[in-house]
Design a protein around this motif. Sequence first.
Motif, PDB file in Angstrom:
ATOM      1  N   ALA A   1     -10.427  14.251   1.513  1.00 53.83           N
ATOM      2  CA  ALA A   1     -11.727  13.903   2.093  1.00 53.83           C
ATOM      3  C   ALA A   1     -11.948  14.634   3.417  1.00 53.83           C
ATOM      4  O   ALA A   1     -13.042  15.136   3.703  1.00 53.83           O
ATOM      5  CB  ALA A   1     -11.823  12.394   2.302  1.00 53.83           C
ATOM      6  N   VAL A   2     -10.913  14.714   4.226  1.00 57.80           N
ATOM      7  CA  VAL A   2     -11.011  15.399   5.510  1.00 57.80           C
ATOM      8  C   VAL A   2     -11.228  16.897   5.298  1.00 57.80           C
ATOM      9  O   VAL A   2     -11.993  17.537   6.026  1.00 57.80           O
ATOM     10  CB  VAL A   2      -9.750  15.123   6.351  1.00 57.80           C
ATOM     11  CG1 VAL A   2      -9.693  16.026   7.571  1.00 57.80           C
ATOM     12  CG2 VAL A   2      -9.722  13.657   6.781  1.00 57.80           C
ATOM     13  N   SER A   3     -10.576  17.458   4.294  1.00 54.08           N
ATOM     14  CA  SER A   3     -10.781  18.870   3.975  1.00 54.08           C
ATOM     15  C   SER A   3     -12.229  19.137   3.589  1.00 54.08           C
ATOM     16  O   SER A   3     -12.830  20.130   4.024  1.00 54.08           O
ATOM     17  CB  SER A   3      -9.845  19.287   2.838  1.00 54.08           C
ATOM     18  OG  SER A   3     -10.047  20.644   2.489  1.00 54.08           O
TER      19      SER A   3
ATOM     20  N   MET B   1       0.842  -1.192   0.000  1.00 54.96           N
ATOM     21  CA  MET B   1       0.000   0.000   0.000  1.00 54.96           C
ATOM     22  C   MET B   1       0.883   1.250   0.000  1.00 54.96           C
ATOM     23  O   MET B   1       1.792   1.385   0.818  1.00 54.96           O
ATOM     24  CB  MET B   1      -0.911  -0.005   1.227  1.00 54.96           C
ATOM     25  CG  MET B   1      -1.806   1.224   1.321  1.00 54.96           C
ATOM     26  SD  MET B   1      -2.876   1.171   2.778  1.00 54.96           S
ATOM     27  CE  MET B   1      -3.937  -0.223   2.363  1.00 54.96           C
ATOM     28  N   ASP B   2       0.623   2.160  -0.928  1.00 58.58           N
ATOM     29  CA  ASP B   2       1.339   3.431  -0.996  1.00 58.58           C
ATOM     30  C   ASP B   2       0.670   4.401  -0.030  1.00 58.58           C
ATOM     31  O   ASP B   2      -0.292   5.091  -0.377  1.00 58.58           O
ATOM     32  CB  ASP B   2       1.301   3.962  -2.431  1.00 58.58           C
ATOM     33  CG  ASP B   2       2.095   5.254  -2.580  1.00 58.58           C
ATOM     34  OD1 ASP B   2       2.516   5.813  -1.554  1.00 58.58           O
ATOM     35  OD2 ASP B   2       2.276   5.709  -3.723  1.00 58.58           O
ATOM     36  N   ARG B   3       1.179   4.458   1.193  1.00 59.58           N
ATOM     37  CA  ARG B   3       0.527   5.280   2.207  1.00 59.58           C
ATOM     38  C   ARG B   3       0.669   6.771   1.916  1.00 59.58           C
ATOM     39  O   ARG B   3      -0.188   7.561   2.288  1.00 59.58           O
ATOM     40  CB  ARG B   3       1.081   4.959   3.598  1.00 59.58           C
ATOM     41  CG  ARG B   3       0.778   3.539   4.065  1.00 59.58           C
ATOM     42  CD  ARG B   3       1.075   3.383   5.550  1.00 59.58           C
ATOM     43  NE  ARG B   3       1.011   1.983   5.949  1.00 59.58           N
ATOM     44  CZ  ARG B   3       2.049   1.175   5.988  1.00 59.58           C
ATOM     45  NH1 ARG B   3       3.243   1.641   5.640  1.00 59.58           N
ATOM     46  NH2 ARG B   3       1.923  -0.086   6.361  1.00 59.58           N
ATOM     47  N   THR B   4       1.755   7.162   1.230  1.00 63.27           N
ATOM     48  CA  THR B   4       1.930   8.577   0.907  1.00 63.27           C
ATOM     49  C   THR B   4       0.825   9.056  -0.021  1.00 63.27           C
ATOM     50  O   THR B   4       0.225  10.121   0.189  1.00 63.27           O
ATOM     51  CB  THR B   4       3.301   8.813   0.261  1.00 63.27           C
ATOM     52  OG1 THR B   4       4.330   8.392   1.163  1.00 63.27           O
ATOM     53  CG2 THR B   4       3.493  10.285  -0.067  1.00 63.27           C
ATOM     54  N   HIS B   5       0.540   8.284  -1.044  1.00 62.23           N
ATOM     55  CA  HIS B   5      -0.537   8.630  -1.975  1.00 62.23           C
ATOM     56  C   HIS B   5      -1.881   8.570  -1.262  1.00 62.23           C
ATOM     57  O   HIS B   5      -2.734   9.458  -1.443  1.00 62.23           O
ATOM     58  CB  HIS B   5      -0.514   7.670  -3.166  1.00 62.23           C
ATOM     59  CG  HIS B   5      -1.580   7.933  -4.180  1.00 62.23           C
ATOM     60  ND1 HIS B   5      -1.654   9.104  -4.904  1.00 62.23           N
ATOM     61  CD2 HIS B   5      -2.642   7.179  -4.569  1.00 62.23           C
ATOM     62  CE1 HIS B   5      -2.697   9.063  -5.711  1.00 62.23           C
ATOM     63  NE2 HIS B   5      -3.317   7.912  -5.523  1.00 62.23           N
ATOM     64  N   LEU B   6      -2.068   7.558  -0.446  1.00 64.05           N
ATOM     65  CA  LEU B   6      -3.327   7.417   0.276  1.00 64.05           C
ATOM     66  C   LEU B   6      -3.528   8.577   1.246  1.00 64.05           C
ATOM     67  O   LEU B   6      -4.651   9.090   1.397  1.00 64.05           O
ATOM     68  CB  LEU B   6      -3.332   6.084   1.032  1.00 64.05           C
ATOM     69  CG  LEU B   6      -4.640   5.671   1.705  1.00 64.05           C
ATOM     70  CD1 LEU B   6      -5.769   5.560   0.694  1.00 64.05           C
ATOM     71  CD2 LEU B   6      -4.453   4.345   2.433  1.00 64.05           C
ATOM     72  N   LEU B   7      -2.460   9.020   1.886  1.00 66.73           N
ATOM     73  CA  LEU B   7      -2.542  10.125   2.823  1.00 66.73           C
ATOM     74  C   LEU B   7      -3.075  11.385   2.139  1.00 66.73           C
ATOM     75  O   LEU B   7      -3.928  12.100   2.689  1.00 66.73           O
ATOM     76  CB  LEU B   7      -1.171  10.397   3.440  1.00 66.73           C
ATOM     77  CG  LEU B   7      -1.055  11.537   4.442  1.00 66.73           C
ATOM     78  CD1 LEU B   7      -1.955  11.308   5.643  1.00 66.73           C
ATOM     79  CD2 LEU B   7       0.399  11.706   4.888  1.00 66.73           C
ATOM     80  N   ALA B   8      -2.585  11.665   0.939  1.00 67.79           N
ATOM     81  CA  ALA B   8      -3.048  12.845   0.208  1.00 67.79           C
ATOM     82  C   ALA B   8      -4.536  12.747  -0.107  1.00 67.79           C
ATOM     83  O   ALA B   8      -5.273  13.743  -0.006  1.00 67.79           O
ATOM     84  CB  ALA B   8      -2.244  13.008  -1.079  1.00 67.79           C
ATOM     85  N   GLN B   9      -5.002  11.568  -0.462  1.00 64.76           N
ATOM     86  CA  GLN B   9      -6.420  11.388  -0.771  1.00 64.76           C
ATOM     87  C   GLN B   9      -7.291  11.509   0.480  1.00 64.76           C
ATOM     88  O   GLN B   9      -8.382  12.082   0.441  1.00 64.76           O
ATOM     89  CB  GLN B   9      -6.622  10.037  -1.448  1.00 64.76           C
ATOM     90  CG  GLN B   9      -5.955   9.936  -2.812  1.00 64.76           C
ATOM     91  CD  GLN B   9      -6.063   8.541  -3.399  1.00 64.76           C
ATOM     92  OE1 GLN B   9      -5.627   7.564  -2.790  1.00 64.76           O
ATOM     93  NE2 GLN B   9      -6.642   8.439  -4.579  1.00 64.76           N
TER      94      GLN B   9
END
Length: 278
Positions: free
Chosen positions: A13-15, A1-9
């Motif tokens: 959603a949080v924004s 899992m690419d957590r860096t890419h997932l973090l941005a997504q």
Amino acid sequence: MDRTHLLAQVRQAVSDAGAAILEVYAHPSRFDTEIKADDSPLTAADRAANRIIETALHELTPEIPILSEESAQAPWSERRHWTRCWVVDPLDGTKEFLKRNDEFTVNVALVENHRPTLGVVYAPALGRWFYAARDGGAWRQDGQKMPVRVEVCEKIADRPWQVVGSRSHNTPEVDAFVERLGDAELVAMGSSLKLCLVADGSADVYPRLGPTSEWDTCAAQAVVEEAGGQVLDAMTGQPLSYNARETLLNPHFICCARPNPAWFPAVQSQAAATEAAG
């Protein structure tokens, strides 16, 4: 899992959830508050943020179940088999929201094998972010400024202990802990921002000797741990784990850079006394 890419997504959603919260926040007549079974408040902002986050997470990772404060909880017979899950508090600090003091957050965390590996804490009214992914460091961003990497720090020798306490849920046990430390100052803060004060070195220790749930701490714990700190069970000294028990209540805990003999026995004795009384 690419957590860096997932973090941005996840941050996007949080924004979006934060924007929905602020829309309600700007119009107190729309707060539409209910009282849940545990006597905690629920507002239109909680519900709107939860819908946005759950929809986004289902689209991003349809294979990963979601554990959210504002949704029906899967039974333990099902949850016990989960190796990964999202842990969500769409509006942490609803009491702070209702008081209009800006100290409320949106919390989203990814849990893998019972430990948080990604966490986003966003205080939309303050425009403040804390976020982290495993092995990627912990970061703080204020408004449109560039993100700054944060790290916990050891207590400064000539400064009183900076002890974080809850603005809305302070307890006599925490007051006793502060008194026992002697040279200490209590710093009041709402929501999961309390843990983040330790993560960015603004505070030394946050003893929580009262009830919290897993969605209250999970995202911020990811930030604290990537910043080099710890969130420890006050009785066992072990890191808090998630979706590892039938109950979703946390034990009493201590958030810190690292255990210090000046306070850890005090936390244990206070936690033992509180649990015995309860």
